[in-house]
Scaffold this active site. Sequence first.
Site, PDB file in Angstrom:
ATOM      1  N   HIS A  67      -8.767   0.632  -0.329  1.00 38.99           N
ATOM      2  CA  HIS A  67      -8.586  -0.233  -1.497  1.00 38.99           C
ATOM      3  C   HIS A  67      -9.915  -0.796  -2.000  1.00 38.99           C
ATOM      4  O   HIS A  67     -10.001  -1.949  -2.429  1.00 38.99           O
ATOM      5  CB  HIS A  67      -7.573  -1.348  -1.200  1.00 38.99           C
ATOM      6  N   SER A  95       0.835  -1.201   0.000  1.00 34.78           N
ATOM      7  CA  SER A  95       0.000   0.000   0.000  1.00 34.78           C
ATOM      8  C   SER A  95       0.878   1.262   0.000  1.00 34.78           C
ATOM      9  O   SER A  95       1.619   1.494  -0.947  1.00 34.78           O
ATOM     10  CB  SER A  95      -0.972  -0.038   1.179  1.00 34.78           C
TER      11      SER A  95
END
Length: 387
Positions: free
Chosen positions: A272, A155
Amino acid sequence: MSVRVARAARAWARSVSGRRGFSNWPRPPPAAVDVAALLREATAADGGSRDAEAAAGRREPGQCSVLLFPGQGSQVVGMGRGLLRYPRVRELYDAARRLLGYDLLELSLRGPQEALDRTVHCQPAVFVASLAAVEKLHHLQPAVIENCVAAAGFSVGEFAALVFAGAMEFSEGLYAVKIRAEAMQEASKAVPSGMLSVLGQRQSKFTVACLEAQEHCRTRGIENPVCEVSNYLFPDCRVISGHLEALQFLQKNSSKYHFRRTKMLPVSGGFHTSLMEPAVEPLAQVLKAIDVKKPLVSVHSNVDGNKYMHAKHIQKLLVRQLVSPVKWEQTMHAIYERKKGTAFPRTFEVGPGKQLGTILKSCNLQAWRSYSHVEVLEADEDPEQPL
């Protein structure tokens, strides 16, 4: 320090005044960019090869290294304390303080944890701590940097991996992370949402579970409910993100879907997933303004696990990453896949926590046997000893 490392450091020092980047941003300190200079030097010294992959092909696999950069959730009060004795680490934190407008080092060292856990704080904190850990690794084992053949970040860790690989400057990467974190936190306020870690088993029904959780939300009057896999961690382990109502439904019905264990993660929103759509444009605008370069070593994208091919590819997929699942399990397979009998590279997790090492152990036990963690909390007893 090797002649090659020293030469790279001098090359960086000579070029500081001409670095790219916006004039109102703090000048990038030498640490991360010095590493990029070292990588350029190492590539050029390897017979004039056109890229790092060609140079890596001539090294023994066991001599190569891979760097993994952690993401949000790895932050802990005290991180950075074990790094301050190494050259230029304080300069990294000084530059971060000027760019962010608050003392990131003080927050990282003393907290409180509640403040550090906020998305707007923890993403920059993990980013800087990870690149400070690279500086420590560079100081103790410069050959690890010279022989690095691949990097990946989870991430927000992907931004640190790209800075390490020379694709963007430290200050550019940190500014992008700042805007990303602010936009994600703001998007999280729109609806009550979160992330649920799920340890399943072979017969677990992740897709069915998400669909039925969405239908449950509709019966509660929630329009366009979101509930979907947002992280692929290792076999049978996923993170599911979405509306809180959907995640609570999954926890109550975990046995129906053959989930062995569920746990809510300490994050502010359903990252996400499509819930982060409002954060896309702010990040896209920042990335358009950055002079992104092709990485000097292979950096793998969270979106598909594949290597970035060029600068526009990076700008496109970093934006898409906000609303796409992190395919970390697939990335581990892409990095460590090799013929039987071929040695694995040494792997170093650079940043707070050892979560990526734990995941690697579940994805590829043989690769994990060559894993090390660069400590960021307490200083080592003997800073000159190898990690």
